[in-house]
Design a protein around this motif. Structure first.
Motif, PDB file in Angstrom:
ATOM      1  N   SER A   1       0.839  -1.184   0.000  1.00 57.00           N
ATOM      2  CA  SER A   1       0.000   0.000   0.000  1.00 57.00           C
ATOM      3  C   SER A   1       0.878   1.239   0.000  1.00 57.00           C
ATOM      4  N   VAL A   2       0.541   2.226  -0.824  1.00 54.43           N
ATOM      5  CA  VAL A   2       1.285   3.468  -0.880  1.00 54.43           C
ATOM      6  C   VAL A   2       0.333   4.631  -0.700  1.00 54.43           C
ATOM      7  N   ALA A   3       0.893   5.777  -0.309  1.00 54.03           N
ATOM      8  CA  ALA A   3       0.062   6.963  -0.115  1.00 54.03           C
ATOM      9  C   ALA A   3      -0.519   7.399  -1.445  1.00 54.03           C
TER      10      ALA A   3
ATOM     11  N   PRO B   1       6.600   8.748 -10.050  1.00 57.98           N
ATOM     12  CA  PRO B   1       7.562   8.092  -9.155  1.00 57.98           C
ATOM     13  C   PRO B   1       8.073   9.025  -8.061  1.00 57.98           C
ATOM     14  N   ALA B   2       8.176  10.318  -8.360  1.00 52.98           N
ATOM     15  CA  ALA B   2       8.694  11.270  -7.370  1.00 52.98           C
ATOM     16  C   ALA B   2       7.866  11.282  -6.098  1.00 52.98           C
ATOM     17  N   SER B   3       6.570  10.986  -6.217  1.00 50.59           N
ATOM     18  CA  SER B   3       5.705  11.012  -5.028  1.00 50.59           C
ATOM     19  C   SER B   3       6.095   9.934  -4.020  1.00 50.59           C
ATOM     20  N   LEU B   4       6.783   8.888  -4.476  1.00 50.02           N
ATOM     21  CA  LEU B   4       7.239   7.830  -3.574  1.00 50.02           C
ATOM     22  C   LEU B   4       8.443   8.288  -2.749  1.00 50.02           C
ATOM     23  N   LEU B   5       9.211   9.224  -3.296  1.00 48.15           N
ATOM     24  CA  LEU B   5      10.406   9.721  -2.604  1.00 48.15           C
ATOM     25  C   LEU B   5      10.095  10.893  -1.687  1.00 48.15           C
ATOM     26  N   GLN B   6       9.208  11.758  -2.134  1.00 48.31           N
ATOM     27  CA  GLN B   6       8.910  12.990  -1.416  1.00 48.31           C
ATOM     28  C   GLN B   6       8.025  12.739  -0.193  1.00 48.31           C
ATOM     29  N   GLY B   7       7.968  13.743   0.665  1.00 48.02           N
ATOM     30  CA  GLY B   7       7.148  13.611   1.870  1.00 48.02           C
ATOM     31  C   GLY B   7       8.014  13.553   3.106  1.00 48.02           C
TER      32      GLY B   7
ATOM     33  N   PHE C   1      13.715  14.357   0.242  1.00 47.71           N
ATOM     34  CA  PHE C   1      13.472  14.684  -1.158  1.00 47.71           C
ATOM     35  C   PHE C   1      12.334  15.694  -1.227  1.00 47.71           C
ATOM     36  N   ALA C   2      12.602  16.870  -1.758  1.00 52.69           N
ATOM     37  CA  ALA C   2      11.592  17.916  -1.844  1.00 52.69           C
ATOM     38  C   ALA C   2      11.180  18.137  -3.294  1.00 52.69           C
ATOM     39  N   PRO C   3       9.989  18.707  -3.523  1.00 49.28           N
ATOM     40  CA  PRO C   3       9.588  19.060  -4.892  1.00 49.28           C
ATOM     41  C   PRO C   3      10.609  20.013  -5.503  1.00 49.28           C
ATOM     42  N   GLY C   4      10.683  20.029  -6.816  1.00 48.56           N
ATOM     43  CA  GLY C   4      11.627  20.914  -7.484  1.00 48.56           C
ATOM     44  C   GLY C   4      13.010  20.321  -7.621  1.00 48.56           C
ATOM     45  N   GLY C   5      13.175  19.059  -7.254  1.00 49.44           N
ATOM     46  CA  GLY C   5      14.463  18.406  -7.428  1.00 49.44           C
ATOM     47  C   GLY C   5      15.481  18.711  -6.358  1.00 49.44           C
ATOM     48  N   HIS C   6      15.033  19.145  -5.174  1.00 52.08           N
ATOM     49  CA  HIS C   6      15.963  19.474  -4.096  1.00 52.08           C
ATOM     50  C   HIS C   6      16.090  18.302  -3.114  1.00 52.08           C
TER      51      HIS C   6
ATOM     52  N   THR D   1      24.787   0.313  -2.145  1.00 55.27           N
ATOM     53  CA  THR D   1      23.391   0.588  -1.798  1.00 55.27           C
ATOM     54  C   THR D   1      23.289   1.458  -0.547  1.00 55.27           C
ATOM     55  N   ILE D   2      22.160   2.150  -0.470  1.00 53.72           N
ATOM     56  CA  ILE D   2      21.782   2.917   0.722  1.00 53.72           C
ATOM     57  C   ILE D   2      20.357   2.505   1.055  1.00 53.72           C
ATOM     58  N   LEU D   3      20.138   1.972   2.248  1.00 50.18           N
ATOM     59  CA  LEU D   3      18.817   1.533   2.672  1.00 50.18           C
ATOM     60  C   LEU D   3      18.272   2.515   3.696  1.00 50.18           C
ATOM     61  N   ALA D   4      17.037   2.960   3.488  1.00 55.16           N
ATOM     62  CA  ALA D   4      16.437   3.942   4.401  1.00 55.16           C
ATOM     63  C   ALA D   4      14.984   3.590   4.687  1.00 55.16           C
ATOM     64  N   ARG D   5      14.508   4.053   5.835  1.00 60.10           N
ATOM     65  CA  ARG D   5      13.125   3.802   6.240  1.00 60.10           C
ATOM     66  C   ARG D   5      12.531   5.077   6.823  1.00 60.10           C
ATOM     67  N   ARG D   6      11.217   5.109   6.833  1.00 57.67           N
ATOM     68  CA  ARG D   6      10.499   6.186   7.505  1.00 57.67           C
ATOM     69  C   ARG D   6       9.954   5.653   8.825  1.00 57.67           C
ATOM     70  N   HIS D   7      10.067   6.441   9.877  1.00 54.97           N
ATOM     71  CA  HIS D   7       9.617   6.001  11.199  1.00 54.97           C
ATOM     72  C   HIS D   7       8.340   6.717  11.580  1.00 54.97           C
TER      73      HIS D   7
END
Length: 250
Positions: free
Chosen positions: A33-35, A139-145, A168-173, A244-250
């Motif tokens: 499930s994704v936002a 795809p960017a919506s999966l990174l941003q937030g 990851f912010a909108p505008g490529g920042h 690789t770089i592995l990251a999670r959201r808490h």
């Protein structure tokens, strides 16, 4: 005093440099499930979905719904109907001059079968007795937030008590904490994958273990070639040479 002035100058330069960055921009993964993105046809950028074998493209904007097939030679167009919404599923049933066109969009992670690019929606299109499957959304919506917390670099856990983050912010920042220093960069999404500009940041000194971790993180980050989202929602950034770089959201 000299160090403070140096750091301030670096930050100002970075802000100016990154101001011009921008984002350029389908077989499903396990049912993650994704936002959800804003519903197609709500006045924002048109919703787009694509698929392979056979190749097709669906566009839905506030007034028009169109389907391209046969390598763009066949185009079906209809007024955008009201979406039938059930939970995480939106269904559009339109009438074209060649019959009914039905598009079902599910907020579920989908991976493009050719490029490997992850998308936030799985899409099924039924037209003329044919069923087409593919991926939709940005795809960017999966990174941003929310900020990502890095948990592994090159398959190794972080130094105890250290913190490495990605935002990851909108505008490529792109910005975050590299272990000791803050960093800033830019990112670009294309059909080929994810590219991250060489990061730059402040120049404080920390103990050797943190500086070594920071060096490995920034080197890998600047060489990222693509990204994927795991079934549990984890983000995996991969370089062309296997780092690789592995990251999670808490």
């Amino acid at each position: 005093m000299l160090r403070a002035l140096t750091i301030a100058a670096v930050c100002v330069a970075l802000t100016t440099t990154l101001a011009g960055c921008s984002i350029a921009s389908s077989t499903a993964n396990p049912p993650t499930s994704v936002a959800p993105e804003p519903s197609p046809g709500t006045g924002r950028a048109p919703f787009r979905a694509t698929g392979n074998e056979p190749s097709w493209r669906l566009d839905i904007d506030p007034t028009e719904m169109s389907l391209l097939t046969n390598f763009g030679q066949t185009r079906l167009v209809a007024p955008t109907p009201k979406a039938q919404v059930t939970g995480a599923t939106r269904k559009y049933v339109a009438r074209t001059d060649k019959g009914e066109l039905t598009a079902t969009i599910v907020d579920q992670l989908c991976v493009d079968s050719m490029s490997g690019m992850p998308h936030p929606q799985t899409v099924t299109v039924v037209v003329g007795g044919q069923t087409l499957t593919g991926c939709g959304g940005e795809p960017a919506s999966l990174l941003q937030g929310a900020e990502w917390n890095v948990v592994e670099i090159g398959g190794k856990a972080l130094v105890a008590g250290s913190k490495v983050t990605l935002a990851f912010a909108p505008g490529g920042h792109l910005s975050g904490n590299a272990s000791c220093n803050r960093f800033m960069s830019g990112y670009t999404l294309s059909g080929e994958g994810l590219a991250i500009a060489e990061p730059a940041g402040t120049r404080m000194m920390c103990d050797a273990a943190l500086m070594d971790q920071e060096s490995k993180f920034l080197a890998a980050l600047g060489s990222v070639h693509n990204f994927s989202i795991a079934a549990d929602g984890a983000l995996l950034l991969s370089t062309g040479d296997g780092r690789t770089i592995l990251a999670r959201r808490h």
